[in-house]
Design a protein around this motif. Structure first.
Motif, PDB file in Angstrom:
ATOM      1  N   GLU A 124     -41.982  89.534  30.960  1.00 18.95           N
ATOM      2  CA  GLU A 124     -40.914  89.294  31.932  1.00 18.95           C
ATOM      3  C   GLU A 124     -41.239  89.928  33.278  1.00 18.95           C
ATOM      4  O   GLU A 124     -41.030  89.317  34.333  1.00 18.95           O
ATOM      5  N   ARG A 134     -43.668  87.749  35.045  1.00 18.12           N
ATOM      6  CA  ARG A 134     -43.036  86.541  35.575  1.00 18.12           C
ATOM      7  C   ARG A 134     -42.237  86.855  36.835  1.00 18.12           C
ATOM      8  O   ARG A 134     -42.259  86.099  37.801  1.00 18.12           O
ATOM      9  N   GLU A 166     -41.732  83.802  39.065  1.00 13.10           N
ATOM     10  CA  GLU A 166     -41.356  82.759  38.115  1.00 13.10           C
ATOM     11  C   GLU A 166     -40.019  83.045  37.444  1.00 13.10           C
ATOM     12  O   GLU A 166     -39.517  82.221  36.676  1.00 13.10           O
ATOM     13  N   GLN A 167     -39.454  84.195  37.711  1.00  9.42           N
ATOM     14  CA  GLN A 167     -38.195  84.609  37.088  1.00  9.42           C
ATOM     15  C   GLN A 167     -37.530  85.610  38.014  1.00  9.42           C
ATOM     16  O   GLN A 167     -38.136  86.122  38.937  1.00  9.42           O
ATOM     17  N   HIS A 204     -38.375  75.913  39.214  1.00  7.26           N
ATOM     18  CA  HIS A 204     -38.200  77.326  38.846  1.00  7.26           C
ATOM     19  C   HIS A 204     -36.797  77.533  38.266  1.00  7.26           C
ATOM     20  O   HIS A 204     -35.983  78.266  38.836  1.00  7.26           O
ATOM     21  N   PRO A 205     -36.489  76.899  37.144  1.00  6.54           N
ATOM     22  CA  PRO A 205     -35.134  76.999  36.593  1.00  6.54           C
ATOM     23  C   PRO A 205     -34.752  78.408  36.162  1.00  6.54           C
ATOM     24  O   PRO A 205     -33.560  78.720  36.053  1.00  6.54           O
ATOM     25  N   ALA A 206     -35.735  79.269  35.918  1.00 13.23           N
ATOM     26  CA  ALA A 206     -35.440  80.636  35.488  1.00 13.23           C
ATOM     27  C   ALA A 206     -35.160  81.564  36.659  1.00 13.23           C
ATOM     28  O   ALA A 206     -34.796  82.729  36.465  1.00 13.23           O
ATOM     29  N   HIS A 234     -32.982  82.713  39.864  1.00 13.38           N
ATOM     30  CA  HIS A 234     -31.649  82.594  40.456  1.00 13.38           C
ATOM     31  C   HIS A 234     -31.799  82.537  41.980  1.00 13.38           C
ATOM     32  O   HIS A 234     -32.138  83.529  42.626  1.00 13.38           O
TER      33      HIS A 234
END
Length: 293
Positions: free
Chosen positions: A83, A86, A91-92, A119-121, A123
């Motif tokens: 995580e 990412r 990416e997150q 990049h759906p992860a 916000h």
């Protein structure tokens, strides 16, 4: 002393192999140091984890319980490392973009939509502001990217062109030149102006003045407003005229006239700004057609 991650990895390997030599080979280490580390771990815990005989190795009840906990801890650590990577690569996590309002008329919605799809992860948070304020927030890390107009050069920022547009004159419907097909800024020499505030960005302000300066005068500004849409509505109310980026035509009321400007090659540029050294895919690809955004 408290167990370290290496102790947990060693223990899991022995517990799954139930054979010290095979576990050592799996860990790519010699058997004696592995046996020593397991004894050290048992000493820290205060109880045996294995029953050892000359022919076999078996888990004690404490070892069986500890095995599940070690697997859980190691899995959590691996997830946390993944995580963090990412997030570091963009990416997150969260990504903040500052933008000037006129960027919407020039197609900002399209790269925002691509960003959300790819990049759906992440916000995504958007912040509408003046160019000068966006630059300040970029430098302090409050936003990750800026979509600005005619930004000042800065050593710590990298600019990519997003759109270039010419200037137009915006006149109230009752203006003597409202029926013209085009107009030179010289014809507006004696008109009061409604304008964008200087504090929004010095370079943008000066570029917007350029058609008037080329015509040999500095306009008499009687009112400013925080967006070009508001400026256009104040022109409609009869407060004055203005010279604005051509994209203003998308937000003007029906009661004003937008005319091309002649006698000037002045343009205004929308730019994407990121911090120098920010190589995250979310930053480097935003607004690049066919890129990773």
């Amino acid at each position: 002393m408290e167990p370290e991650l290496r102790h947990l990895r060693y223990f899991v390997a022995v517990a799954e192999e139930l054979h010290f030599s095979r576990a050592a080979a799996r860990l790519r280490m010699a058997q004696p140091p592995l046996s020593q580390q397991i004894r050290q771990l048992e000493a820290m815990i205060g109880t045996p984890l294995f029953v050892r005989t000359s022919r076999s190795v078996a888990l004690t009840p404490a070892g069986e319980a500890y095995l599940e906990r070690c697997r859980r801890v190691l899995a959590t650590v691996a997830d946390d490392v993944h995580e963090a990577g990412r997030i570091g690569r963009g990416e997150q996590g969260r990504f903040d973009i500052g933008f000037v309002s006129s960027a919407i008329q020039l197609g900002l919605a399209a790269p925002i939509r691509r960003f959300r799809e790819r990049h759906p992860a992440v916000h995504l948070r958007l912040h509408e502001a003046y160019t000068a304020h966006i630059i300040d927030r970029l430098l302090t890390g409050e936003v990750d990217l800026g979509v600005v107009r005619d930004a000042e050069d800065h050593d710590e920022l990298v600019a990519t062109a997003f759109a270039v547009e010419s200037f137009v004159a915006v006149l109230p419907a009752e203006h003597p030149h409202a029926g013209d097909l085009a107009i030179n800024a010289a014809a507006l020499r004696h008109d009061p102006f409604v304008f964008f505030p200087r504090l929004a960005g010095e370079r943008a302000y000066q570029r917007n003045l350029r058609p008037c300066l080329e015509a040999g005068y500095t306009p008499r500004i009687v009112q400013d407003a925080s967006s070009w849409a508001t400026v256009a509505h104040l022109v409609a109310a009869g407060l004055g005229v203005t010279i604005a980026p051509a994209s203003v035509s998308a937000v003007v009321p029906a009661s004003v006239r937008v005319l091309p400007l002649t006698g000037t090659g002045a343009t205004t540029e929308l730019q994407i700004l990121r911090r120098r050294g920010d190589d995250r895919v979310t930053s480097t690809g935003f607004g690049t057609e066919g890129g990773p955004t």
